[in-house]
Design a protein around this motif. Structure first.
Motif, PDB file in Angstrom:
ATOM      1  N   UNK B  25       0.833  -1.217   0.000  1.00 17.97           N
ATOM      2  CA  UNK B  25       0.000   0.000   0.000  1.00 17.97           C
ATOM      3  C   UNK B  25       0.863   1.259   0.000  1.00 17.97           C
ATOM      4  N   UNK B  26       2.099   1.131   0.419  1.00 14.48           N
ATOM      5  CA  UNK B  26       3.003   2.286   0.363  1.00 14.48           C
ATOM      6  C   UNK B  26       3.647   2.422  -1.017  1.00 14.48           C
ATOM      7  N   UNK B  27       3.928   1.283  -1.658  1.00 12.83           N
ATOM      8  CA  UNK B  27       4.625   1.327  -2.940  1.00 12.83           C
ATOM      9  C   UNK B  27       3.700   1.317  -4.144  1.00 12.83           C
ATOM     10  N   UNK B  28       2.494   0.730  -3.958  1.00 16.01           N
ATOM     11  CA  UNK B  28       1.443   0.748  -4.987  1.00 16.01           C
ATOM     12  C   UNK B  28       1.749  -0.085  -6.222  1.00 16.01           C
ATOM     13  N   UNK B  29       2.598  -1.108  -6.044  1.00 18.87           N
ATOM     14  CA  UNK B  29       2.816  -2.044  -7.145  1.00 18.87           C
ATOM     15  C   UNK B  29       1.723  -3.100  -7.185  1.00 18.87           C
ATOM     16  N   UNK B 172      -4.372  -0.951   6.413  1.00 22.41           N
ATOM     17  CA  UNK B 172      -4.497   0.467   6.764  1.00 22.41           C
ATOM     18  C   UNK B 172      -4.885   0.650   8.227  1.00 22.41           C
ATOM     19  N   UNK B 175      -1.874  -0.008  10.336  1.00 20.23           N
ATOM     20  CA  UNK B 175      -0.891   1.080  10.211  1.00 20.23           C
ATOM     21  C   UNK B 175      -1.334   2.301  11.015  1.00 20.23           C
ATOM     22  N   UNK B 533      -3.190  -0.853  -4.930  1.00 22.66           N
ATOM     23  CA  UNK B 533      -2.580   0.051  -5.899  1.00 22.66           C
ATOM     24  C   UNK B 533      -3.539   1.172  -6.308  1.00 22.66           C
ATOM     25  N   UNK B 550      -8.072   4.254   1.803  1.00 22.49           N
ATOM     26  CA  UNK B 550      -6.984   5.163   2.164  1.00 22.49           C
ATOM     27  C   UNK B 550      -7.011   5.367   3.670  1.00 22.49           C
TER      28      UNK B 550
END
Lengths: 567, 567
Positions: B25-29, B172, B175, B533, B550
């Motif tokens: 979720x941080x890198x969105x790959x 999320x 986190x 992503x 989000x």
């Protein structure tokens, strides 16, 4: 237009501060970039180019009896009728705004501000805060003569502590907006066929105009978090101060406009809308479709109204509450009494965090100084307050002045509520003879008497506290629970040496969602919180729907727009 | 009670998955732990102990014409009247709940769930998702026969893709809840005197009962994010499915209860409240003071009602919108036409993300295959849809069945709106002769004709699209802007080879807050988003007040309570 502040310059000045703020909100230790000691300000002092106390007074005096020019579009006249709680009219008038001219001007600056990105926005906010910080002494006088806070408190709480809360909001806004990468590559395997590939671009976009409805008692401390969170998230901010406390926020607006302009952005991203008593500007603005965020500190009635009548906006409110201290037992009786005496006295109890109800078992409490009856605890506390405030000049430096006739009236009528354990006295301020200064009144109530319930079940804002006799600590915990659930609470205090009682206090606070301070007997008071470490309010009980400052306070002040393209 | 799942076992099974989700979720790959290929399921396949398609069908058939037991407190009867869009009654009945017994039972489980902390809660949620994943083939049939999706889509979108969204919400929530340390030491220097020291303890506490109001078309995909975000944040979740799509969420509730129990928590942290058409359970529940969070997907009317009539709750809504594709130019005409044809056909256009208005300049567009007139573009698109759906058995595998009589009626009356470029045809499903299967209808409208405006200015949910002739791409952009602002949009598509037009499209989407897909000509469609992503919706236009997923979607599902003690 000459751009005087480049992103590189801003980064050079403020990136380290931002990084330390980001570290500290994660670790929750003590830190502040804005000194709270008065000696840090002035020529040659720690804070560069800052005003000393005298220069701050001169700056304050310079704006008195004049027009506070802001060069805002749509200015149609001048308004302002602030009167210092220390007994004189400020005589400052502020631009009256034609909102139909002001709102489009504010919107015009948004695209460039949005395109600047989260880092530049954060750095610009830090430059605004730095200039505000350098003028701390000017803010000190402005806050003092609108809120009635004593000078030292106005300097600290209205200065560096408010700036800390603003910076904290900027740090959270930056952190939230940068959780997604600006660009990402996405490649999904398709077995034997080649992968499907997309590029993705994420942009934080503002919600719309952010309306700050300021309060009378802490115009900067309660105002800066919303102002800076919204601005850092890309929104233009319309500042609508309390009619009695315009000046501190007007000075902040001026610095914001100055810095935005110097950094190449529209000044009109931050504007002021002032009004006098009886105006309806806040309610009118709150229903404008352009207004998408509202920050409010004030009465429960108007806070509740905003929460239900502005559905187009994200509404963050801090309203009234009833703060309780449960007194069960202590291993430091003197420390407890002294700590509570200061809590009740500071700024004449005119803090949303001041304890109101002190719940004491009627059979007394165990202490390191032996058993103390309910009457002893109450009379010791009364004596401690009297002792703390015995000297008039020391007293006024703690009490400040009474902010409004309504608070003064509450002090006057408090003796009608129950037996008075500590009588309020009037103090003549040595420097400001027309100031209204009152020491706290402490009234004895009994939870067993139904006729007392109405008093301790409602907020009595100001220097009025109730020592409520309860059958037992268990009854006290039950009363604490229902008070938080029904009236809300910004703070809860507890004194106990019993693990079981402590567990009970913690359970009530976890279940009813309130911030708890346990066994404070030294130099930290239940009514104070420290930015970057403590949360102010919980956002989970009726006293407030938001906490200062957490991720929830900023995460919905912007939205994330994704553009994806075939790679 | 025997605890069968220890925190250590849960961590062993799922901590890596949680960590990879957090990274993604941080890198969105691209990433998913839940395979979307049917071959991954079944005896000896990738997913351990999973059902294959046949076993999934058997599991589905086993619950038909029976009571779906959940062993919930306060069960007062049985309710249920689901009818498959493929033409048969499911015959499943679900427990009817006495809400005054159910809500206290749900609350009773909260303290232990809260005290378990964010990590254990996340791991328990991942175990629930793992069991749901293993039963993907059972969900496939349940989703197919409630939503009308074709089997493969029901398997993927209702299975692994929905599970992805659930896991994303868990990540999320984890986190957000772990941004503050559990414990912190705070030490403030006091010059020559020793520092003031406090210890601080931060606990994430739930808001209260979370109500999930499910939808008919994507019961799991739209339901799992709210369900898992709230549960992971410590809240009990009351699941109120759409009366026509109870089964998929009922199966999920059963797994949630099973896992919660096995991990030593109360099953009643997740409960089901079913009702039949015409019930008012959602509205009744939404106003209960215990309900503090609501997740809703459905009509704008009820979504708006929830947003204004449940002020005690955080309300997350996805409502109606009008999705637009602006067609300006392309360097891959064939790819564009094929991509759009599939977008319009998939699940008979019954996705909240399906394009409705295709804006095409009346003078035509530039392509790699030469200039194309408006009429050519429209007829090429019509031909491509016809070609795609020419074979009946392939057609039904793309179209699925029509979910409701209201959608069928819209297809029927669409020809009255304007000139029909592509007529809808009825297809007899080879396996389910009573299914209602319809191909899309494409209607030509003209932005210059005022009588056409009402049609393209409102959502026409289902396989009805409008090819709207506009004077120019600039007019198209203006129409796009006002459509998003007034009707909202879950998706926007654009085709252009012009940098200037692209910039215009991006600007409109940034300013009106909509998610934009540019020049899709391959195997990714504007109506599809990929968890970890892509964001689903923006939360910033009238189509939805939240995005999936989000930080803003989870940050306010809990509050943080601080206990500070003198050190």
């Amino acid at each position: 237009m000459t751009t005087c502040l480049t992103p590189a310059q801003l980064a050079d000045r403020h990136r380290d501060t931002l990084d330390t703020a980001l570290e500290t909100i994660a670790g929750r230790g003590y830190w502040s970039p804005y000194p709270e000691h008065p000696k840090a300000y002035g020529d040659g002092a720690t804070v560069l180019n800052s005003l000393d106390a005298e220069q701050g007074l001169a700056a304050f005096n310079a704006v008195r009896d004049s027009r506070f020019e802001l060069d805002q579009p749509g200015t149609t006249g001048w308004v302002g009728a602030e009167h210092s709680p220390y007994g004189f009219a400020l005589g400052v008038s502020y631009p009256k705004a034609d909102i139909d001219q002001l709102l489009p001007a504010m919107a015009a600056g948004v695209p460039a501000w949005r395109d600047a990105g989260p880092e530049v926005r954060a750095l610009v906010c830090l430059e605004i805060l730095a200039r505000i910080n350098a003028h701390t002494m000017e803010f000190a006088h402005a806050v003092m003569h609108t809120s009635g806070q004593a000078f030292m408190m106005a300097m600290q709480a209205g200065g560096p502590h408010a700036q800390d809360r603003g910076l904290e909001a900027v740090a959270y806004a930056y952190a939230e907006q940068t959780r997604l990468p600006r660009n990402a590559a996405w490649s999904k395997p398709q077995g034997k066929r080649g992968p499907i590939e997309l590029t993705k671009e994420f942009t934080a976009v503002p919600r719309g105009v952010s309306l700050l409805v300021g309060c009378n008692t802490f115009p900067t401390w309660n105002g800066f978090p919303g102002l800076f969170a919204s601005l850092a998230a890309g929104n233009p901010v319309l500042v609508k101060p309390h009619p009695h406390a315009v000046l501190p926020l007007a000075i902040a607006v001026r610095f914001a406009r100055e810095v935005l302009h110097a950094a190449g952005f529209s000044r009109d991203l931050v504007t002021l809308v002032a009004e006098e008593d009886g105006g309806t500007v806040a309610a009118d603005l709150a229903r404008r479709p352009e207004v998408r965020i509202i920050d409010y500190t004030g009465s429960t009635a108007f806070g509740d109204w905003l929460e239900t009548h502005a559905p187009q906006a994200q509404v963050y409110t801090e309203k009234a509450g009833v703060n309780t201290v449960v007194i069960d037992s202590t291993d430091n009786y003197k420390g407890m009494i002294a700590n509570l005496a200061f809590s009740l006295s500071l700024y004449s109890g005119q803090m949303c965090t001041t304890p109101q109800n002190l719940l004491v078992p009627r059979h007394g409490i165990a202490t390191d100084d032996g058993e103390k009856t309910y009457d002893q605890v109450v009379s010791d506390l009364a004596a401690a307050v009297e002792h703390l405030l015995a000297d008039d000049s020391r007293a006024v430096s703690i009490l400040g002045a009474i902010v409004s006739p309504a608070v003064r009236a509450r002090v006057q009528t408090a003796p009608e509520i129950g037996d008075v354990a500590l009588r309020s006295r009037s103090i003549r301020h040595p420097e400001f003879p027309d100031a209204t200064v009152r020491t706290p009144v402490l009234v004895k109530l009994d939870a067993a008497k139904p006729e007392h319930e109405a008093a301790y079940r409602a907020e009595c804002f100001g220097p009025v506290s109730f020592a409520v006799a309860v059958d037992s600590t268990a009854e006290g915990l039950a009363l604490l629970r229902s008070t938080i659930a029904e009236q809300g609470a910004m703070t809860v205090g507890g004194y106990t040496t019993s693990e079981e009682v402590e567990r009970g206090l913690v359970d009530v606070c976890l279940e009813e969602c309130a911030q708890l301070s346990l066994n404070l007997t030294g130099g930290v008071y239940v009514n104070q919180t420290s930015a970057f470490s403590d949360l102010h309010g919980s956002g989970g009980n009726p006293a407030a729907n938001a906490a200062l400052v957490d991720a929830a306070f900023v995460a919905d002040r912007f939205r994330m727009v994704e553009v994806r393209r075939q790679a």
